[in-house]
Design a protein around this motif. Structure first.
Motif, PDB file in Angstrom:
ATOM      1  N   ALA A   1       0.824  -1.211   0.000  1.00 24.74           N
ATOM      2  CA  ALA A   1       0.000   0.000   0.000  1.00 24.74           C
ATOM      3  C   ALA A   1       0.853   1.254   0.000  1.00 24.74           C
ATOM      4  N   VAL A   2       2.107   1.140   0.460  1.00 27.97           N
ATOM      5  CA  VAL A   2       2.991   2.301   0.518  1.00 27.97           C
ATOM      6  C   VAL A   2       3.236   2.896  -0.866  1.00 27.97           C
ATOM      7  N   PHE A   3       3.089   2.081  -1.913  1.00 29.07           N
ATOM      8  CA  PHE A   3       3.323   2.566  -3.272  1.00 29.07           C
ATOM      9  C   PHE A   3       2.082   3.257  -3.861  1.00 29.07           C
TER      10      PHE A   3
ATOM     11  N   ALA B   1       3.520   3.885   8.089  1.00 30.78           N
ATOM     12  CA  ALA B   1       4.117   4.556   9.247  1.00 30.78           C
ATOM     13  C   ALA B   1       5.640   4.597   9.149  1.00 30.78           C
ATOM     14  N   MET B   2       6.242   3.548   8.586  1.00 31.74           N
ATOM     15  CA  MET B   2       7.699   3.477   8.501  1.00 31.74           C
ATOM     16  C   MET B   2       8.255   4.285   7.335  1.00 31.74           C
ATOM     17  N   ARG B   3       7.391   4.649   6.379  1.00 29.87           N
ATOM     18  CA  ARG B   3       7.866   5.376   5.196  1.00 29.87           C
ATOM     19  C   ARG B   3       8.504   6.712   5.576  1.00 29.87           C
ATOM     20  N   GLN B   4       8.019   7.337   6.623  1.00 29.45           N
ATOM     21  CA  GLN B   4       8.567   8.627   7.023  1.00 29.45           C
ATOM     22  C   GLN B   4      10.024   8.518   7.450  1.00 29.45           C
ATOM     23  N   GLU B   5      10.421   7.302   7.876  1.00 33.39           N
ATOM     24  CA  GLU B   5      11.795   7.095   8.320  1.00 33.39           C
ATOM     25  C   GLU B   5      12.692   6.511   7.239  1.00 33.39           C
TER      26      GLU B   5
ATOM     27  N   GLY C   1      11.538   5.811   3.511  1.00 32.92           N
ATOM     28  CA  GLY C   1      11.207   5.926   2.099  1.00 32.92           C
ATOM     29  C   GLY C   1      10.359   4.738   1.653  1.00 32.92           C
ATOM     30  N   ASN C   2       9.792   4.814   0.452  1.00 23.57           N
ATOM     31  CA  ASN C   2       8.831   3.816  -0.019  1.00 23.57           C
ATOM     32  C   ASN C   2       9.398   2.402  -0.090  1.00 23.57           C
ATOM     33  N   ALA C   3      10.519   2.242  -0.805  1.00 23.41           N
ATOM     34  CA  ALA C   3      11.060   0.905  -1.050  1.00 23.41           C
ATOM     35  C   ALA C   3      11.436   0.199   0.245  1.00 23.41           C
ATOM     36  N   LYS C   4      12.159   0.896   1.106  1.00 22.85           N
ATOM     37  CA  LYS C   4      12.576   0.277   2.361  1.00 22.85           C
ATOM     38  C   LYS C   4      11.386   0.040   3.288  1.00 22.85           C
ATOM     39  N   ALA C   5      10.415   0.933   3.252  1.00 18.94           N
ATOM     40  CA  ALA C   5       9.225   0.755   4.084  1.00 18.94           C
ATOM     41  C   ALA C   5       8.480  -0.509   3.671  1.00 18.94           C
ATOM     42  N   PHE C   6       8.371  -0.726   2.345  1.00 16.69           N
ATOM     43  CA  PHE C   6       7.731  -1.960   1.857  1.00 16.69           C
ATOM     44  C   PHE C   6       8.528  -3.178   2.286  1.00 16.69           C
ATOM     45  N   LEU C   7       9.855  -3.101   2.158  1.00 16.02           N
ATOM     46  CA  LEU C   7      10.706  -4.231   2.523  1.00 16.02           C
ATOM     47  C   LEU C   7      10.579  -4.558   4.008  1.00 16.02           C
TER      48      LEU C   7
END
Length: 260
Positions: free
Chosen positions: A19-21, A170-174, A176-182
């Motif tokens: 969903a982050v994307f 929630a993690m995207r703010q720390e 970015g998109n790719a790492k948050a998805f991972l």
């Protein structure tokens, strides 16, 4: 069926994390978070009662009343998660409050990741133990036991969809998109691992199956009350989380009782 169930609970987290994307430049609103968390909490509580605790109470136990086994196992499961919660350093994705043993050697993202993993452990154990019990029962007295366990896995998978989305956003703010998805996807890895552990423990130690079922129920109920209910009621004037909770509870009840 067990393999499919274990795969379901993992892939649902991966799909939810994607969903982050699709929410570029946005953060999840409090109302949406309340609905997602409330729905997931309802499914988890319903699964704890109908798929785990009731089968434990209905088991044949010769050395003590089965209701006592259910009660003690429930408390032990909750105490186990309580101990982990106070030992493992972690940071909940929606809060800035750090819990566990304080440490400055871990990054914020690592602590957030551990918080999600702690949440997922009892879910994986519950699915694995349920399948282990079902395999033992399938050849004897309960021909629909495996289907009931599969419904539990589907129910946990359904609640993992919004949960994965909440975590990754929630993690995207720390990160970015790719790492948050991972990070969101990897947080679900612990579920099939815990499920495999629970499955073989249940298969190897048949005499303690009622204890294992009630233990898993206690661990899940601890997570629901300690972490999810407060998030679902973050805004006391809003009842979206409450009705989402009821909908999740009813959905899991139907999956387990009517289909399983």
């Amino acid at each position: 069926m067990a393999f499919f169930g274990f795969l379901t609970i993992f892939l649902s987290t991966v799909v939810g994390s994607a969903a982050v994307f699709f929410f570029r430049g946005k953060t999840i609103s409090q109302r949406t978070n309340q609905i997602c968390v409330g729905f997931a909490a309802g499914i988890m509580l319903s699964a704890s009662v109908f798929s785990l605790l009731l089968p434990a109470i209905e088991s044949d136990v010769e050395y003590m009343p089965s209701i006592a086994v259910g009660a003690i196992g429930l408390l032990l499961g909750a105490l186990f998660l309580y101990a982990l919660d106070h030992v493992v350093p972690h940071l909940h994705v929606r809060e800035e409050k750090e819990e566990g043993i304080p440490t400055k050697k871990m990054k914020k993202t690592s602590k957030m990741f551990l918080a999600v993993m702690l949440h997922n452990i009892p879910e994986g154990l519950s699915v694995g133990i349920s399948f282990g019990v079902s395999v033992l029962q399938e050849s004897s007295v309960i021909p629909g036991a495996l289907l009931s366990s599969l419904m539990l896995a589907v129910g946990i998978g359904i609640q993992n969809l919004p949960e994965g989305a909440v975590v990754s956003l929630a993690m995207r703010q720390e990160t970015g998109n790719a790492k948050a998805f991972l990070f969101g996807a990897l947080s679900g890895v612990v579920e099939p691992i815990a499920a495999v552990v629970g499955f073989f423990l249940a298969m190897a130690m048949a005499p303690i199956l009622p204890w294992a079922l009630s233990f898993a129920a206690g661990a899940m109920i601890f997570v629901v009350i300690e972490e999810m209910v407060p998030d679902a009621r973050a805004d006391p004037d809003s009842h979206f989380g409450l009705f989402a909770f009821l909908f999740g509870f009813i959905l899991m009840m139907i999956l387990d009782v009517a289909l399983g």
